[in-house]
Write a protein that holds these residues in place. Structure first.
Motif, PDB file in Angstrom:
ATOM      1  N   GLY A   1      68.493  93.068   5.911  1.00  0.00           N
ATOM      2  CA  GLY A   1      67.617  94.050   6.544  1.00  0.00           C
ATOM      3  C   GLY A   1      66.514  94.563   5.632  1.00  0.00           C
ATOM      4  N   LEU A   2      65.872  93.658   4.906  1.00  0.00           N
ATOM      5  CA  LEU A   2      64.883  94.068   3.914  1.00  0.00           C
ATOM      6  C   LEU A   2      63.476  94.164   4.473  1.00  0.00           C
ATOM      7  N   HIS A   3      62.699  95.051   3.862  1.00  0.00           N
ATOM      8  CA  HIS A   3      61.263  95.175   4.107  1.00  0.00           C
ATOM      9  C   HIS A   3      60.561  94.754   2.831  1.00  0.00           C
ATOM     10  N   MET A   4      59.299  94.343   2.977  1.00  0.00           N
ATOM     11  CA  MET A   4      58.562  93.825   1.831  1.00  0.00           C
ATOM     12  C   MET A   4      57.198  94.489   1.694  1.00  0.00           C
ATOM     13  N   ARG A   5      56.806  94.654   0.435  1.00  0.00           N
ATOM     14  CA  ARG A   5      55.427  95.019   0.097  1.00  0.00           C
ATOM     15  C   ARG A   5      54.971  93.971  -0.909  1.00  0.00           C
ATOM     16  N   VAL A   6      53.790  93.407  -0.708  1.00  0.00           N
ATOM     17  CA  VAL A   6      53.347  92.273  -1.512  1.00  0.00           C
ATOM     18  C   VAL A   6      52.026  92.576  -2.199  1.00  0.00           C
ATOM     19  N   GLU A   7      51.951  92.190  -3.462  1.00  0.00           N
ATOM     20  CA  GLU A   7      50.706  92.244  -4.245  1.00  0.00           C
ATOM     21  C   GLU A   7      50.438  90.828  -4.748  1.00  0.00           C
ATOM     22  N   ARG A   8      49.181  90.470  -4.831  1.00  0.00           N
ATOM     23  CA  ARG A   8      48.813  89.115  -5.264  1.00  0.00           C
ATOM     24  C   ARG A   8      47.739  89.223  -6.337  1.00  0.00           C
ATOM     25  N   TYR A   9      47.925  88.449  -7.415  1.00  0.00           N
ATOM     26  CA  TYR A   9      46.994  88.478  -8.538  1.00  0.00           C
ATOM     27  C   TYR A   9      46.657  87.046  -8.963  1.00  0.00           C
ATOM     28  N   VAL A  10      45.464  86.873  -9.491  1.00  0.00           N
ATOM     29  CA  VAL A  10      45.052  85.603 -10.068  1.00  0.00           C
ATOM     30  C   VAL A  10      44.875  85.841 -11.561  1.00  0.00           C
ATOM     31  N   SER A  11      45.413  84.924 -12.365  1.00  0.00           N
ATOM     32  CA  SER A  11      45.374  85.115 -13.814  1.00  0.00           C
ATOM     33  C   SER A  11      43.941  85.116 -14.333  1.00  0.00           C
ATOM     34  N   ASP A  12      43.756  85.830 -15.405  1.00  0.00           N
ATOM     35  CA  ASP A  12      42.465  85.911 -16.075  1.00  0.00           C
ATOM     36  C   ASP A  12      42.407  84.775 -17.089  1.00  0.00           C
ATOM     37  N   GLU A  13      41.581  83.797 -16.828  1.00  0.00           N
ATOM     38  CA  GLU A  13      41.509  82.610 -17.682  1.00  0.00           C
ATOM     39  C   GLU A  13      41.010  82.917 -19.092  1.00  0.00           C
ATOM     40  N   THR A  14      40.348  84.041 -19.269  1.00  0.00           N
ATOM     41  CA  THR A  14      39.833  84.368 -20.596  1.00  0.00           C
ATOM     42  C   THR A  14      40.912  84.954 -21.495  1.00  0.00           C
ATOM     43  N   GLY A  15      42.052  85.317 -20.919  1.00  0.00           N
ATOM     44  CA  GLY A  15      43.151  85.850 -21.718  1.00  0.00           C
ATOM     45  C   GLY A  15      43.013  87.337 -21.986  1.00  0.00           C
ATOM     46  N   ILE A  16      43.802  87.815 -22.923  1.00  0.00           N
ATOM     47  CA  ILE A  16      43.834  89.237 -23.258  1.00  0.00           C
ATOM     48  C   ILE A  16      42.669  89.549 -24.194  1.00  0.00           C
ATOM     49  N   PRO A  17      41.836  90.530 -23.835  1.00  0.00           N
ATOM     50  CA  PRO A  17      40.700  90.884 -24.692  1.00  0.00           C
ATOM     51  C   PRO A  17      41.161  91.348 -26.075  1.00  0.00           C
ATOM     52  N   ALA A  18      40.344  91.084 -27.071  1.00  0.00           N
ATOM     53  CA  ALA A  18      40.671  91.456 -28.454  1.00  0.00           C
ATOM     54  C   ALA A  18      40.954  92.952 -28.577  1.00  0.00           C
ATOM     55  N   ALA A  19      40.219  93.788 -27.843  1.00  0.00           N
ATOM     56  CA  ALA A  19      40.425  95.241 -27.918  1.00  0.00           C
ATOM     57  C   ALA A  19      41.823  95.632 -27.443  1.00  0.00           C
ATOM     58  N   ASP A  20      42.383  94.885 -26.517  1.00  0.00           N
ATOM     59  CA  ASP A  20      43.722  95.175 -26.010  1.00  0.00           C
ATOM     60  C   ASP A  20      44.814  94.631 -26.930  1.00  0.00           C
ATOM     61  N   ARG A  21      44.519  93.605 -27.680  1.00  0.00           N
ATOM     62  CA  ARG A  21      45.523  92.984 -28.556  1.00  0.00           C
ATOM     63  C   ARG A  21      46.048  93.945 -29.623  1.00  0.00           C
ATOM     64  N   ALA A  22      45.236  94.942 -29.967  1.00  0.00           N
ATOM     65  CA  ALA A  22      45.662  95.917 -30.993  1.00  0.00           C
ATOM     66  C   ALA A  22      46.901  96.696 -30.526  1.00  0.00           C
ATOM     67  N   PHE A  23      47.160  96.711 -29.227  1.00  0.00           N
ATOM     68  CA  PHE A  23      48.285  97.475 -28.678  1.00  0.00           C
ATOM     69  C   PHE A  23      49.510  96.601 -28.383  1.00  0.00           C
ATOM     70  N   ILE A  24      49.421  95.328 -28.741  1.00  0.00           N
ATOM     71  CA  ILE A  24      50.498  94.388 -28.435  1.00  0.00           C
ATOM     72  C   ILE A  24      51.194  93.972 -29.725  1.00  0.00           C
ATOM     73  N   LYS A  25      52.487  94.158 -29.761  1.00  0.00           N
ATOM     74  CA  LYS A  25      53.279  93.691 -30.906  1.00  0.00           C
ATOM     75  C   LYS A  25      54.015  92.440 -30.481  1.00  0.00           C
ATOM     76  N   GLU A  26      53.723  91.361 -31.127  1.00  0.00           N
ATOM     77  CA  GLU A  26      54.365  90.073 -30.778  1.00  0.00           C
ATOM     78  C   GLU A  26      55.469  89.751 -31.753  1.00  0.00           C
TER      79      GLU A  26
END
Length: 110
Positions: A85-110
């Protein structure tokens, strides 16, 4: 380009989690992951909403999604959604081919 689809399944009495568990235990999830063009198929559980499950479903392209939707797999999924008896809400995204901007990488710890 990848297409990412977020599907929020919601129900009552823990049915969304039961649905996800049966999708895994029945082998349907493994079969979907093996389909041509599938990049990922993963369930997540929001901490603040016990009655919702998030599916992140990723595909190479629209052709792969169309083939998945035309497959016998969809009848199995639909039957389980109805069972719980489930209901659904759907979101759809297309990937950004340019990747993660350099300004955002400063906040990512890999």
């Amino acid at each position: 380009m990848a297409i990412i689809i977020n599907i929020y399944y919601s129900g009552k009495d823990g049915n969304a989690k039961k649905f996800a568990q049966e999708m895994v235990s029945s082998g349907i999830v493994s079969d979907i992951r093996a389909e041509d063009g599938n990049i990922g198929y993963e369930y997540f559980f929001p901490m603040d909403d016990e009655e919702t499950v998030l599916l992140i479903d990723s595909w190479d392209d629209q052709y792969s999604i169309d083939a998945h939707h035309a497959s016998p797999m969809m009848a199995k999924i639909t039957k389980l959604r109805e069972k719980y008896g489930l209901h659904m809400r759907v979101e759809r995204y297309v990937s950004d081919e340019t990747g993660i901007p350099a300004a955002d990488r400063a906040f990512i710890k890999e």
